[in-house]
Design an enzyme around this catalytic site. Structure first.
Site, PDB file in Angstrom:
ATOM      1  N   SER A 220      38.363  49.747  42.772  1.00  0.00           N
ATOM      2  CA  SER A 220      38.314  49.095  41.463  1.00  0.00           C
ATOM      3  C   SER A 220      38.385  47.570  41.582  1.00  0.00           C
ATOM      4  CB  SER A 220      39.465  49.602  40.591  1.00  0.00           C
ATOM      5  OG  SER A 220      39.389  50.988  40.414  1.00  0.00           O
ATOM      6  N   HIS A 221      38.287  46.903  40.432  1.00  0.00           N
ATOM      7  CA  HIS A 221      38.265  45.442  40.405  1.00  0.00           C
ATOM      8  C   HIS A 221      39.576  44.842  40.920  1.00  0.00           C
ATOM      9  CE1 HIS A 221      39.200  46.355  35.937  1.00  0.00           C
ATOM     10  NE2 HIS A 221      40.348  46.236  36.580  1.00  0.00           N
ATOM     11  N   ASN A 222      39.432  43.722  41.608  1.00  0.00           N
ATOM     12  CA  ASN A 222      40.547  42.905  42.114  1.00  0.00           C
ATOM     13  C   ASN A 222      41.350  43.569  43.228  1.00  0.00           C
ATOM     14  OD1 ASN A 222      39.798  41.121  40.055  1.00  0.00           O
ATOM     15  ND2 ASN A 222      41.327  41.929  38.650  1.00  0.00           N
TER      16      ASN A 222
END
Length: 294
Positions: A220-222
């Site tokens: 997922s993001h980050n």
């Protein structure tokens, strides 16, 4: 592609004493489907030795070889590792270079000359790809993605898609949060088939040097994945998770958003990780708990 090699050439490579036998080996084979004049390996399986055709078998140090066989056994502390190193040393993978005519390359990309880009690959704008990297068939690389040297992106992978980032307005209606970050893959990263690595919201999703991601994984993001971390198939890593260097993540495990996994950690099969994991710990279960004190 295999090359022929002598038994004593193999022993020299493994830092073992030479033998009097002069055997020519012409490749490798599984211990369950052995072929003549090949090298194989085993642990301590019970086998019908009449069916084993390999000339040389790497085995564990405590293995008791059968009597009446012409097979040469090489006892080592870690047979799998010795065989894998031998396979890498004596088997040459064909280097592929070039860009398929069916690939679509965006604007202002910086792609090294010795990169391979396969059939129907889509590369977005402002993408950078380092020397020796391979982007295999039908992969998608989003805008502003940075891919280091000697990386492998397998078929169907998507690097740089938007993550699942939403907020609700004053009427409770969800709206998409723009994802302005991107994805950075350092050198020698490998991404499995049909895996998705989402771009960051503001900062970058980052996979550090040597990280290996299996098939059908969602990053997922980050998320930050440490150096030489191993993430196997069907793993879901939620947003802003940090996975430490040299960690090993078993199939089917999931991670709650925002948690931290320390370096050299082991995450068990199907674990649901909802709390931080200390360095060098082994966790498993639903929810995941430390297994070291059991």
């Amino acid at each position: 592609m295999n090359r022929d090699f002598q038994l004593n050439e193999l022993l020299h490579f493994l830092n073992l004493a030479p033998r009097t036998e002069h055997l020519l080996l012409k490749g490798f084979s599984s211990i369950y489907e052995t072929k003549p004049e090949t090298l194989s390996w085993m642990q301590n399986q019970s086998l019908d030795w009449d069916d084993v055709k390999a000339s040389v078998v790497i085995c564990s140090e405590d293995f008791q070889p059968p009597s009446g066989t012409c097979i040469v056994f090489i006892p080592v502390p870690n047979p799998r590792k010795a065989f894998a190193l031998s396979l890498r040393h004596f088997c040459f993978l064909k280097k592929i270079v070039g860009i398929s005519p069916s690939a679509m390359i965006g604007e202002n990309c910086d792609i090294a000359e010795d990169v391979y880009i396969g059939h129907n690959v889509i590369i977005g704008d402002h993408v950078k790809i380092g020397s020796g990297s391979q982007i295999l068939h039908q992969a998608v690389i989003g805008d502003n993605t940075i891919i280091g040297s000697a990386c492998v992106i397998h078929s169907g992978a998507i690097i740089g898609a938007d993550g699942f980032g939403y907020e609700s307005d004053e009427n409770g209606v969800p709206f998409k949060i723009p994802h302005l970050g991107h994805v950075i893959l350092e050198n020698n990263v490998e991404i499995g088939s049909h895996t998705c690595v989402a771009r960051g919201v503001l900062s970058s999703t980052m996979l550090r040097e040597g990280a290996k991601i299996g098939n059908l994984v969602h990053i997922s993001h980050n998320v930050k994945v440490g150096r030489y971390a191993m993430i196997t198939s069907h793993v879901h890593v939620s947003g802003s998770v940090s996975i430490g260097d040299y960690s090993w993540i078993a199939p089917g495990s999931t991670f709650k958003q925002g948690i931290s996994v320390g370096e050299h950690s082991v995450i068990g099969l199907g674990a649901a990780v909802i709390h931080d994991v200390e360095a060098n710990d082994t966790v498993g279960g639903v929810p995941a708990k430390s297994l070291k004190n059991k």
